[in-house]
Structure formats: C-alpha cells, structure tokens
Design an enzyme around this catalytic site. Structure first.
Site, mmCIF file in Angstrom:
data_model
loop_
_atom_site.group_PDB
_atom_site.id
_atom_site.type_symbol
_atom_site.label_atom_id
_atom_site.label_comp_id
_atom_site.label_asym_id
_atom_site.label_seq_id
_atom_site.Cartn_x
_atom_site.Cartn_y
_atom_site.Cartn_z
ATOM 1 N N LEU A 130 0.876 -1.032 -0.036
ATOM 2 C CA LEU A 130 -0.219 0.084 -0.043
ATOM 3 C C LEU A 130 0.925 1.391 -0.077
ATOM 4 C CD1 LEU A 130 -2.668 -1.086 2.706
ATOM 5 C CD2 LEU A 130 -2.719 -1.694 0.177
ATOM 6 N N CYS A 131 0.745 2.152 -0.903
ATOM 7 C CA CYS A 131 1.415 3.390 -0.898
ATOM 8 C C CYS A 131 2.761 2.983 -1.073
ATOM 9 C CB CYS A 131 0.929 4.346 0.242
ATOM 10 S SG CYS A 131 1.416 6.027 -0.038
ATOM 11 N N THR A 132 3.696 3.796 -0.216
ATOM 12 C CA THR A 132 5.258 3.523 -0.238
ATOM 13 C C THR A 132 5.521 2.307 0.136
ATOM 14 O OG1 THR A 132 5.511 4.497 2.067
ATOM 15 C CG2 THR A 132 5.448 6.203 0.307
#
Length: 310
Positions: A96-98
């Site tokens: 998720l995301c970074t």
C-alpha cells in the site's frame, strides 16, 4: 480462514495501517494480523503511536502479505528476507502506497509493473530502474504481486483482493461498511480532473444514480444527457472530469458488476442475468465476463456463488 499479514515498516501513517484492518476485518473469512521487525509501540507520522504485537514470524503462515509504510526509506533486512520467503512460498504479495519501496528493495518488483503514491513515483523509478513504474494508476497487478497508490487507492486495492477471494457481493458489502465506492478499476488514473463549477446544476451524481437504477435498459448517451439536462458533449466532458472515464465505459463496468452480483447471489439463468444487467444476451454476457474477469459466467458462478443455484 484466509490469513493476512500486514507488515509495518517505519516511517508509517496510522491511516495506512488501518486500511487493511478496516477492509479485511469486515469479512468473516479473513484473519488479519499486524506485524513488524520490532514489536511494541511504534511512532507514526503526524499521528498517535500504535501498538504492533506480532513479529515477523507471522509472515510465514500468511496467505496474503501486505507491506505498509517506509516512506521510501530503507526497510530492515529481516523484513526483506521475510517478504522474499513469503513470495517464494506462494503467498500473495501486496503493498500500500510507499510499501512499494519495500517490495522493490526485496527485489520482488524487478521486471514488473508497479505503482506508488504519485509524489514518490519518480523516486521509485529512479532508485529501482528494473521496476516498470506506472505513476498514474490506482493499483497494479503483475505476476501475482499487487501495488497501490496512496490513501483511497489503498482501499481500492484491498477491496479488489476481497473481490478476487470472495466475489463482488462480499467486496461490495465491505465497501458499503467503509462508505466508499464498490469499484474503482486499478487502471483508473490517480488524477481525476476537478471541474470548474458548472453553468447549471452541480455534479452528475444524480444521473449516475439514476443509471444504476435502470441498468436493465439500453441506455444511450442521449438518455444520460437528457436526464442531466445538458448536451451529450457537455455530459461527456463533465462525466470524464468527475469519474476519470467515459459514460459508456462507466456503464459497461457497472453492468458487469451487476451481472457478477446476480451470478453470485441468484440462480437466474444466463439470459435473465444478461437482461437484468443490461448486457443483452447470454452470449454478450459471456464475452464481457471473459474479457473483464477472465472467467465464463458459469465458471464465475461455480467459484463465487453464495447461494445454491436453482
């Protein structure tokens, strides 16, 4: 039970940790555990500390492993080893995301398409040239590894995984509990144009709601424009600005989604499913299901049905 291990890597936003807990814990068939390299109280970015009780041994028994956090910084070697072992053991891997930086550091994204938050997509591409970074997409799947952009896109990916595991009806129920749209395709752009205040009315939300209530009808662009009280050209421009897709493509996706729910939750014949979803005939239903889902309607019903067929 489908076991999900959420691997937290500092620095992390408490919101990012909460997303998989919110989505997967709304489905009874998941067991979700949060783990990290050093269990205990963890400081989060701009938010309250969180307590992560489990260590990385949790990863070994998981069916799905999701990396969360890092902010693009280097992850602990033990985390990278755990992710590599999970991938080699057949677990489904996601970020998720970074968290995409963590998967990249583990070498799991080499030669694959991936995405992350648009603000750090350039850093991911520069730091890991073997990764085919897709900066504009909500989420990406390549070879059984899933990556998402930030914030709401992480919810989209988690709902997509629920849909893969238990079907559209269960994923849509989880979306309703989270009060989010049930389906935003991964190929949708991260950037949705925000239109200027329109000359008349507000948004096209009412027209989209009307279309959803009449999916069994052969709706045209002229029908949608008439309901919105605008021209076809203006409808198309505003629709794309609000949803990131064209009216007819949006309608097709909604029809397929309706067909999936009917296949899962009713014993209707294929012709009736096609009629109620506005896809016309059983042949048309079959064509669109194979193109979009990769399964025939019969195979999809066999794999995801929630009630006995008649």
């Amino acid at each position: 039970m489908h076991r999900v291990a959420v691997v937290v890597v500092l620095p992390v936003l408490s919101f990012d940790v909460s997303i998989p807990l919110m989505v997967f814990n709304s489905v009874a068939d998941y067991e979700v555990r949060v783990c990290t390299a050093r269990p205990g109280s963890l400081a989060t970015v701009g938010g309250p500390a969180i307590v992560v009780p489990d260590g990385l041994d949790t990863v070994a028994g998981a069916d799905t492993v999701i990396a969360v956090g890092s902010g693009g910084e280097q992850a602990p070697p033990a985390v990278l080893d755990a992710l590599r072992e999970a991938a080699s053991g057949g677990a489904r891997i996601a970020s998720l995301c970074t968290g995409a930086f963590v998967l990249a550091q583990a070498g799991l994204l080499d030669g694959r398409r991936a995405t992350t938050h648009w603000g750090l997509a350039g850093d991911l591409a520069t730091g890991f040239p073997a990764v085919d970074v897709q900066p504009d997409l909500l989420f990406v799947e390549d070879g059984g590894i899933y990556t998402s952009a930030g914030a709401a896109a992480a919810i989209d990916l988690c709902l997509h995984l629920v849909r893969l595991d238990y079907g559209a009806a269960v994923a849509n129920a989880a979306a309703r509990l989270a009060v989010v749209p049930p389906l935003r395709p991964g190929g949708q752009a991260q950037f949705i144009e925000t239109p200027l205040p329109p000359e008349r009315g507000t948004s096209l939300a009412a027209t989209r709601a009307w279309a959803l209530a009449h999916l069994d009808r052969p709706l045209t662009l002229a029908d949608l424009a008439a309901h919105a009280g605008t021209s076809v050209r203006t409808l198309t421009r505003r629709f794309h600005a609000e949803t990131g897709t064209s009216p007819l493509q949006w309608l097709l996706l909604r029809r397929i989604d309706r067909a999936r729910e009917l296949l899962e939750t009713t014993g209707l014949s294929m012709d009736h499913v096609a009629g109620r979803s506005g896809l016309g005939s059983a042949d048309s239903l079959r064509k669109h299901m194979i193109a979009r889902v990769g399964l025939t309607p019969t195979a999809y019903r066999a794999g995801f049905t929630r009630v006995p067929t008649a």
